[in-house]
Design an enzyme around this catalytic site. Structure first.
Site, PDB file in Angstrom:
ATOM      1  N   LEU A 109      -3.234  -0.869   9.699  1.00 50.88           N
ATOM      2  CA  LEU A 109      -3.753   0.408  10.020  1.00 50.88           C
ATOM      3  C   LEU A 109      -5.209   0.483   9.939  1.00 50.88           C
ATOM      4  O   LEU A 109      -5.875   0.429   9.250  1.00 50.88           O
ATOM      5  CB  LEU A 109      -3.347   1.475   9.283  1.00 50.88           C
ATOM      6  CG  LEU A 109      -1.571   1.704   9.218  1.00 50.88           C
ATOM      7  CD1 LEU A 109      -1.084   2.413   8.052  1.00 50.88           C
ATOM      8  CD2 LEU A 109      -1.114   2.424  10.597  1.00 50.88           C
TER       9      LEU A 109
ATOM     10  N   ASP B 118      -2.441  -5.650  -6.525  1.00 46.90           N
ATOM     11  CA  ASP B 118      -3.882  -4.984  -6.211  1.00 46.90           C
ATOM     12  C   ASP B 118      -4.651  -6.157  -5.487  1.00 46.90           C
ATOM     13  O   ASP B 118      -4.734  -7.236  -5.638  1.00 46.90           O
ATOM     14  CB  ASP B 118      -4.692  -4.949  -7.572  1.00 46.90           C
ATOM     15  CG  ASP B 118      -6.194  -4.347  -7.417  1.00 46.90           C
ATOM     16  OD1 ASP B 118      -6.746  -4.745  -6.326  1.00 46.90           O
ATOM     17  OD2 ASP B 118      -6.645  -3.701  -8.440  1.00 46.90           O
TER      18      ASP B 118
ATOM     19  N   TYR C 204      -8.863   2.736  12.182  1.00 44.19           N
ATOM     20  CA  TYR C 204      -9.012   4.126  12.596  1.00 44.19           C
ATOM     21  C   TYR C 204     -10.258   4.222  13.588  1.00 44.19           C
ATOM     22  O   TYR C 204     -11.005   3.171  13.598  1.00 44.19           O
ATOM     23  CB  TYR C 204      -9.485   4.867  11.255  1.00 44.19           C
ATOM     24  CG  TYR C 204      -9.981   6.204  11.328  1.00 44.19           C
ATOM     25  CD1 TYR C 204      -9.188   7.202  12.090  1.00 44.19           C
ATOM     26  CD2 TYR C 204     -11.251   6.819  10.903  1.00 44.19           C
ATOM     27  CE1 TYR C 204      -9.618   8.555  12.257  1.00 44.19           C
ATOM     28  CE2 TYR C 204     -11.440   8.024  11.065  1.00 44.19           C
ATOM     29  CZ  TYR C 204     -10.720   8.883  11.863  1.00 44.19           C
ATOM     30  OH  TYR C 204     -11.064  10.097  11.771  1.00 44.19           O
TER      31      TYR C 204
ATOM     32  N   TYR D  84     -17.580   9.561   7.412  1.00 41.68           N
ATOM     33  CA  TYR D  84     -16.768   8.502   7.060  1.00 41.68           C
ATOM     34  C   TYR D  84     -17.597   7.298   6.819  1.00 41.68           C
ATOM     35  O   TYR D  84     -17.986   6.478   7.620  1.00 41.68           O
ATOM     36  CB  TYR D  84     -15.807   8.048   8.398  1.00 41.68           C
ATOM     37  CG  TYR D  84     -14.693   7.343   8.109  1.00 41.68           C
ATOM     38  CD1 TYR D  84     -13.586   7.646   7.327  1.00 41.68           C
ATOM     39  CD2 TYR D  84     -14.686   6.077   8.766  1.00 41.68           C
ATOM     40  CE1 TYR D  84     -12.407   6.913   6.981  1.00 41.68           C
ATOM     41  CE2 TYR D  84     -13.497   5.092   8.412  1.00 41.68           C
ATOM     42  CZ  TYR D  84     -12.479   5.578   7.653  1.00 41.68           C
ATOM     43  OH  TYR D  84     -11.356   4.636   7.206  1.00 41.68           O
TER      44      TYR D  84
ATOM     45  N   ALA E 126      -4.384   9.747   0.039  1.00 41.47           N
ATOM     46  CA  ALA E 126      -5.473   9.027   0.337  1.00 41.47           C
ATOM     47  C   ALA E 126      -6.792   9.433   1.235  1.00 41.47           C
ATOM     48  O   ALA E 126      -7.753   9.444   0.869  1.00 41.47           O
ATOM     49  CB  ALA E 126      -5.139   7.673   0.731  1.00 41.47           C
TER      50      ALA E 126
ATOM     51  N   GLY F 198       0.736  -1.299   0.018  1.00 41.40           N
ATOM     52  CA  GLY F 198       0.049  -0.140  -0.086  1.00 41.40           C
ATOM     53  C   GLY F 198       0.660   1.268  -0.110  1.00 41.40           C
ATOM     54  O   GLY F 198       0.204   2.301   0.717  1.00 41.40           O
TER      55      GLY F 198
END
Length: 374
Positions: free
Chosen positions: A251, A154, A253, A263, A305, A90
């Site tokens: 990662l 991908d 959030y 979001y 991003a 990524g």
């Protein structure tokens, strides 16, 4: 770095230097021999002077202990990843958390491999070759981070058979090959044999700006696929080539557990799934391959991003005003945490969500709320 480890051993060796040390060693002759051994092995002379024929006094002990502590403080506790190899999935530019993690691992001595989204591969590799990232490649010692190899990736597709015809025909994928998760893992194995560290630093929600009530099934499942199942797939395919004792991180959030209006598109659900999967994968990968699995819940960062959300700058400002630590959150701080989590220093840490957000996750009241000023 090795010297610091030796210092830790020295501190252990000094433990008998307490008021009960005579009882532990049994006699003054034993104490004298112990002092000579310390002088030979550790370089501390304060317990081995010819005049020190009697029991060690508390003052002698203090001198030794203080000296050991001062040496430890000056050298620091090392994060040494020398000889380790990391694959970071990524990384497509030089201003996101993935890049910061790569830099931190490189600074600790790890060899860096990256997986870059196929449509962004050409511009990323071109920028690397032309030196556009040279300033941000600088490591603490002044050298530049080296990327051993960049792989097209991908992570939405596990095998070549999963790739739809329209994607195969898409000109943005033209010229690239072996970019599904399975193929990348196989290529890394052929190129390098094994890895020690796997980093998942990717997410995508095509309908992220839509409220959940307006999100389509297709958009919701796309967010889950790209943002959480991709981690499962990566670990599933890379685990066979990961050395025992290795580590994997992702990662997440705070929207996984708190409401963040705006979001949307299923992204909050994807992050919640990612954190749940982290715990399950920690068990399964731990038992199967002795691999630790953790996730970092990072605060808002104005990366390329993140700007797709549309209000990232407001989130950064909100965090600054309301977090316990009123300071800008730096990508390097997340990178440093990642370096710790994949290092031997975190050898007993797995299945955890680690917050790196200046403490914002602990707050239950917004200090800048207009209701507090009335």
């Amino acid at each position: 770095m090795g010297a610091s480890v030796t210092t830790g051993m020295q501190m252990l060796a000094m433990r008998p230097c307490i008021p009960a040390c005579k009882q532990v060693l049994g006699s003054t002759s034993a104490l004298s021999a112990f002092g000579r051994a310390l002088s030979t092995r550790t370089g501390f002379g304060s317990c081995s002077k010819p005049t020190s024929v009697g029991p060690m006094t508390s003052s002698n002990c203090k001198r030794v202990i203080v000296r050991a502590m001062s040496q430890r403080g000056s050298q620091g506790l090392p994060i040494d990843l020398t000889g380790k190899r990391a694959f970071i999935a990524g990384v497509a530019d030089d201003n996101g958390y993935g890049w910061a993690i790569a830099k931190a691992l490189a600074a600790a001595g790890a060899e860096i491999l990256v997986g870059t989204w196929v449509p962004a591969l050409n511009i990323f590799e071109t920028s690397l070759r032309r030196g556009k990232f040279d300033e941000s490649r600088k490591l603490p010692d002044g050298s530049l981070m080296e990327i051993a190899k960049v792989y097209p990736l991908d992570a939405v597709y596990d095998t070549p058979e999963d790739v739809p015809e329209d994607v195969k025909a898409n000109k943005r994928y033209a010229g690239a090959s072996n970019w599904t998760v399975k193929e990348v893992a196989e290529t890394v194995k052929n190129d390098f044999g094994s890895i020690d560290i796997l980093v998942h630093s990717l997410a995508n929600g095509p309908e992220v700006t839509k409220p959940l009530l307006e999100t389509s099934r297709r958009g919701y499942l796309a967010a889950i696929s790209a943002s959480s199942y991709s981690f499962v797939s990566l670990l599933q395919h890379f685990l066979p080539i990961m050395n025992p004792g290795g580590a994997s991180i992702s990662l997440t959030y705070i929207a996984s557990e708190r409401i963040i209006p705006g979001y949307g598109g299923g992204m909050s659900s994807a992050k919640a799934a990612l954190e749940s999967d982290t715990r399950v994968l920690a068990y399964e990968a731990g038992r199967k391959g002795k691999i630790r699995v953790n996730t970092i819940s990072a605060g808002p960062l104005g990366s390329r991003a993140a700007k797709a959300i549309g209000f990232i700058e407001k989130m950064i400002e909100y965090s600054y005003v309301n977090a316990p630590l009123q300071k800008e959150l730096l990508a390097d701080e997340v990178g440093n945490t990642a370096a710790f989590l994949v290092s031997p220093l975190a050898s007993a840490v797995t299945g955890s969500t680690i917050y790196v957000d200046n403490g914002l996750n602990t707050m239950g009241l917004a200090l800048d709320s207009p209701t507090l000023s009335t």
